[in-house]
Design an enzyme around this catalytic site. Structure first.
Site, PDB file in Angstrom:
ATOM      1  CG  ASP A  59      -2.122  -0.912   1.046  1.00  0.00           C
ATOM      2  OD1 ASP A  59      -2.263  -1.526  -0.025  1.00  0.00           O
ATOM      3  OD2 ASP A  59      -2.895  -1.061   2.015  1.00  0.00           O
ATOM      4  CE  LYS A 169      -3.465  -4.237   0.876  1.00  0.00           C
ATOM      5  NZ  LYS A 169      -4.575  -3.501   1.483  1.00  0.00           N
ATOM      6  CB  CYS A 202      -2.926  -3.030   4.717  1.00  0.00           C
ATOM      7  SG  CYS A 202      -4.595  -2.373   4.437  1.00  0.00           S
TER       8      CYS A 202
END
Length: 257
Positions: A59, A169, A202
């Site tokens: 991310d 994702k 995450c």
């Protein structure tokens, strides 16, 4: 399998190949010599086979790290997330020097949000008035974390290279509803190094699921970052060491490589 001129390699990558012909098939994969390094980690020093390791970057995207991105647009101070960029530069350079696979695991929503539940949208849009996944947020009015959008792109200061792998994702964990586990098994790796944001969200959930699936898991202390309060980061590092494996710094990684 006896050597024959007609035998050809068959498989997804150089690490995971059969040799096949009309007459026979060899299921013996190519041998990979062990490449052992010692890493200064916590709570103890580690010996790791880098020939069976991969780097997972989670991310590091504009919507999480850039001042024009999603989180900044809803009032979150993204300075903490951006602090992972410089350590990750060193980590990426070191991983590439030794040929370690680099896998970018990023949010990349479908434009129609067909696989995004109300619970996921509620996280950052608790009143339903906008500001969450798929909404137009920030000075650029980009739809949040939509695949191939500016918000979903890798943040300035980090660059993908030819040969890097990408996994979209749609959950806090990079393993749910994605091909990440299949990719890692085809790479024939055992040990995973995790960096990115948010460390307590995450990164942590992806690391935990990796551990549950049987991978060795190591988390970067500085090449991971979060916009959450510091106690969240400290609790995450504590659990990474206590439950799931080990933590290390970018400098320790680079020195070992």
């Amino acid at each position: 399998m006896t050597e024959k001129a007609s035998a050809r390699p068959l498989g997804p990558n150089a690490r995971n190949l059969w040799q096949v012909s009309e007459e026979a098939a060899s299921l013996v994969r190519p041998s990979r010599p062990t490449r052992t390094v010692t890493i200064d980690a916590a709570p103890k020093a580690l010996e790791v086979d880098i020939a069976r390791s991969a780097l997972i970057v989670v991310d590091m995207q504009n919507d999480f790290c850039h001042p024009d991105g999603w989180l900044a647009g809803i009032g979150v101070d993204v300075t903490g997330a951006a602090s992972a960029v410089e350590p990750l530069q060193r980590v990426l350079a070191a991983a590439r020097r030794v040929g370690m696979p680099v896998i970018w695991v990023n949010w990349g929503n479908r434009p129609d949000l067909a696989n995004i539940s109300p619970a996921l949208r509620h996280v950052y849009d608790p009143t339903g008035q906008g500001g969450g996944l798929g909404d137009a947020v920030g000075p650029r009015k980009a739809r949040v974390l939509e695949k191939d959008s500016w918000g979903a792109a890798i943040v300035d200061g980090l660059e993908a290279e030819s040969g890097d792998l990408f996994v979209d994702k749609y959950r806090m964990s990079g393993f749910w509803d994605t091909p990440l586990d299949s990719i890692l098994r085809n790479l024939r790796v055992d040990t995973l190094f995790f960096g990115g944001v948010n460390a307590d969200q995450c990164v942590y959930h992806t690391l935990a699921d990796a551990n549950f699936l049987g991978y060795d898991t190591l988390m970067f202390e500085d090449a991971s970052a979060t916009t959450s309060p510091d106690f969240c980061m400290q609790a995450t590092l504590y659990n990474a060491r206590q439950i799931f494996g080990f933590t290390l710094t970018a400098e320790a990684f680079a020195s070992a490589m």
